[in-house]
Every structure is written in C-alpha cells, then in structure tokens.
Design a protein around this motif. Structure first.
Motif, mmCIF file in Angstrom:
data_model
loop_
_atom_site.group_PDB
_atom_site.id
_atom_site.type_symbol
_atom_site.label_atom_id
_atom_site.label_comp_id
_atom_site.label_asym_id
_atom_site.label_seq_id
_atom_site.Cartn_x
_atom_site.Cartn_y
_atom_site.Cartn_z
ATOM 1 N N ASP A 1 0.838 -1.209 0.000
ATOM 2 C CA ASP A 1 0.000 0.000 0.000
ATOM 3 C C ASP A 1 0.868 1.253 0.000
ATOM 4 O OD1 ASP A 1 -2.561 -1.490 2.118
ATOM 5 O OD2 ASP A 1 -2.205 -1.593 -0.063
ATOM 6 N N GLU A 2 1.896 1.267 0.809
ATOM 7 C CA GLU A 2 2.771 2.419 0.873
ATOM 8 C C GLU A 2 3.500 2.639 -0.449
ATOM 9 O OE1 GLU A 2 3.798 2.016 5.672
ATOM 10 O OE2 GLU A 2 5.355 1.730 4.151
ATOM 11 N N LEU A 3 3.939 1.556 -1.046
ATOM 12 C CA LEU A 3 4.623 1.664 -2.324
ATOM 13 C C LEU A 3 3.696 2.203 -3.398
ATOM 14 C CD1 LEU A 3 7.138 1.205 -4.040
ATOM 15 C CD2 LEU A 3 6.394 -1.169 -4.395
ATOM 16 N N ALA A 4 2.453 1.782 -3.371
ATOM 17 C CA ALA A 4 1.490 2.276 -4.346
ATOM 18 C C ALA A 4 1.205 3.753 -4.169
ATOM 19 C CB ALA A 4 0.195 1.470 -4.230
ATOM 20 N N ALA A 5 1.123 4.212 -2.868
ATOM 21 C CA ALA A 5 0.888 5.614 -2.613
ATOM 22 C C ALA A 5 2.059 6.453 -3.067
ATOM 23 C CB ALA A 5 0.616 5.829 -1.127
ATOM 24 N N LEU A 6 3.288 6.009 -2.843
ATOM 25 C CA LEU A 6 4.480 6.722 -3.265
ATOM 26 C C LEU A 6 4.534 6.858 -4.787
ATOM 27 C CD1 LEU A 6 7.180 8.048 -2.572
ATOM 28 C CD2 LEU A 6 8.246 5.771 -2.600
ATOM 29 N N GLN A 7 4.204 5.824 -5.430
ATOM 30 C CA GLN A 7 4.177 5.868 -6.907
ATOM 31 C C GLN A 7 3.147 6.845 -7.416
ATOM 32 O OE1 GLN A 7 3.585 1.822 -8.046
ATOM 33 N NE2 GLN A 7 5.753 1.228 -7.848
ATOM 34 N N ALA A 8 2.007 6.925 -6.730
ATOM 35 C CA ALA A 8 0.975 7.880 -7.129
ATOM 36 C C ALA A 8 1.436 9.307 -6.977
ATOM 37 C CB ALA A 8 -0.287 7.636 -6.313
ATOM 38 N N GLU A 9 2.182 9.648 -5.858
ATOM 39 C CA GLU A 9 2.688 10.967 -5.649
ATOM 40 C C GLU A 9 3.727 11.340 -6.691
ATOM 41 O OE1 GLU A 9 4.146 11.055 -1.690
ATOM 42 O OE2 GLU A 9 2.166 10.948 -0.749
ATOM 43 N N MET A 10 4.556 10.393 -7.040
ATOM 44 C CA MET A 10 5.567 10.639 -8.071
ATOM 45 C C MET A 10 4.929 10.916 -9.408
ATOM 46 S SD MET A 10 8.410 7.767 -7.044
ATOM 47 C CE MET A 10 9.454 8.239 -8.422
ATOM 48 N N ALA A 11 3.808 10.279 -9.632
ATOM 49 C CA ALA A 11 3.104 10.527 -10.899
ATOM 50 C C ALA A 11 2.579 11.929 -10.977
ATOM 51 C CB ALA A 11 1.976 9.529 -11.055
#
Length: 218
Positions: A207-217
């Motif tokens: 979940d944390e990895l997915a959220a980080l990827q979303a912010e980078m996007a």
C-alpha cells in the motif's frame, strides 16, 4: 391347339418367306409404275410438239398411248394396295402368334414353378428361419450377460454405495464457505496514472509503495 390355329414353327418360317416375297413384288410394282409415269409424260410432250406443227392425228395417237399408260399405272396401284393389305394381314397374324406363344411359355413356366414349390416346403422354410432367429437372440443374450467376478456383484449394494457417494458429495458442497463478495472498485482521481493494477489482496508495504508511486506521478 395353338399349332392348329396359327401353325407350327415351319409355317412361321414360311410366313417370313412370304413377307419377303411380297416385299420384292411391291418393289417391282413400284419400279414399273415409275417407268410408266415417265412414258406417259413423254407422250404428253410428243403430243404438244405435234400439235405445234398442226399434226393433229399423230398428236391424238400420243394422247391415246398416254391413256393406256395411265390405265396400267392405275392397275399397278391396285396391285400395290392388294400386296400391302396381304402384308399387313400376315404381319398381324405373325404378331398374334408370337404373343400367344410368349403367353403360353410364361404360363408353362409359372405352372412348373408352382409344381416345384410345395406349400409344405414353404412352411418348413419359414419354421427354420424362425428357429434360427430365436437361437440367434439366445446367443446374443448369452454373450451380453456378465461373466466372472462381475457376475457376483450385488446390484442393490452397488446402488446403495452410489447413494452414499452422492450424499457425501452434497454434504461437502454445503460445508464449503460462501464465496466472498467482489470488492468495490477503487476510485482514482482524474489524471492519476497507476503503474500497475492494485491487486485485491495486498500487504501494508505494498500500500505504501502504491501511494508513493501515485505521488511521483503527480
């Protein structure tokens, strides 16, 4: 009786010979008729020529000869009619004889077959066929019957075992947990790009990895 009415085979041969003779006579009469017609036409032409030079006497003689030829032509025509009539009668008699002979031959053959075929023989043959059919059915039933160990199996026991298997299968299906309801789809804000679809079952780290990827996007 047929021989007395229509003659023997020898007489049939004589009939054919007579027909051939009549055909020859008819051809001869037709040839003579053609010759006389030519002669009569020639006398008419002569009469015309003598009439042109005013030789009336000779012209009349030519016409007289023409009349004689015409009389002979008429006589030959009558002869031809007689020959035709005789030929038609003989051909009709020949056809009648052949028809009666064929019918007589057929009747004799039918009578011979009836004598050769006895009703008792027919009944005997049918009895044999029925017996063979019955034996064949018995053989087929014997071949289809179970043999060896399979013949000792109790059908009632097999049916009871099948019912137990069916009951156990039904019980196992009832004890299985109900299937989980499908998870509602995740609402993603417009413009967000996910690197890959988020699986329905995941860990906290994922979940944390997915959220980080979303912010980078962003």
């Amino acid at each position: 009786m047929l021989n007395r009415l229509f003659g023997k085979p020898k007489q049939e041969a004589n009939t054919l010979t007579t027909l051939d003779k009549l055909n020859e006579t008819l051809e001869m009469l037709e040839k003579k008729e053609k010759v006389l017609l030519k002669k009569a036409a020639a006398e008419v032409e002569k009469a015309k020529e003598f009439a042109k030079v005013r030789n009336k006497r000779v012209a009349i003689q030519c016409l007289k000869r023409k009349r004689l030829y015409e009389q002979q032509i008429e006589q030959l025509g009558n002869f031809q009619l007689r020959v035709h009539d005789q030929m038609i009668m003989l051909e009709g008699a020949k056809a009648t004889t052949e028809t009666i002979d064929a019918l007589g031959t057929g009747a004799a053959a039918m009578k011979a077959m009836q004598k050769a075929t006895n009703i008792d023989d027919v009944d005997k043959t049918m009895d044999e066929i029925n017996e063979q059919t019955k034996n064949m059915k018995q053989i087929q039933e014997a071949l289809s019957a179970p043999i060896g160990a399979a013949a000792d199996f109790d059908e009632d026991e097999l049916e009871a075992e099948l019912e137990e298997l069916e009951g156990a299968e039904l019980e196992e299906q009832l004890l299985q947990p109900a299937t989980m309801a499908p998870t509602a789809p995740v609402q993603v804000p417009a413009g967000w790009q996910l690197a890959r679809p988020i699986p329905q079952k995941h860990t906290a780290e994922e979940d944390e990895l997915a959220a980080l990827q979303a912010e980078m996007a962003l």
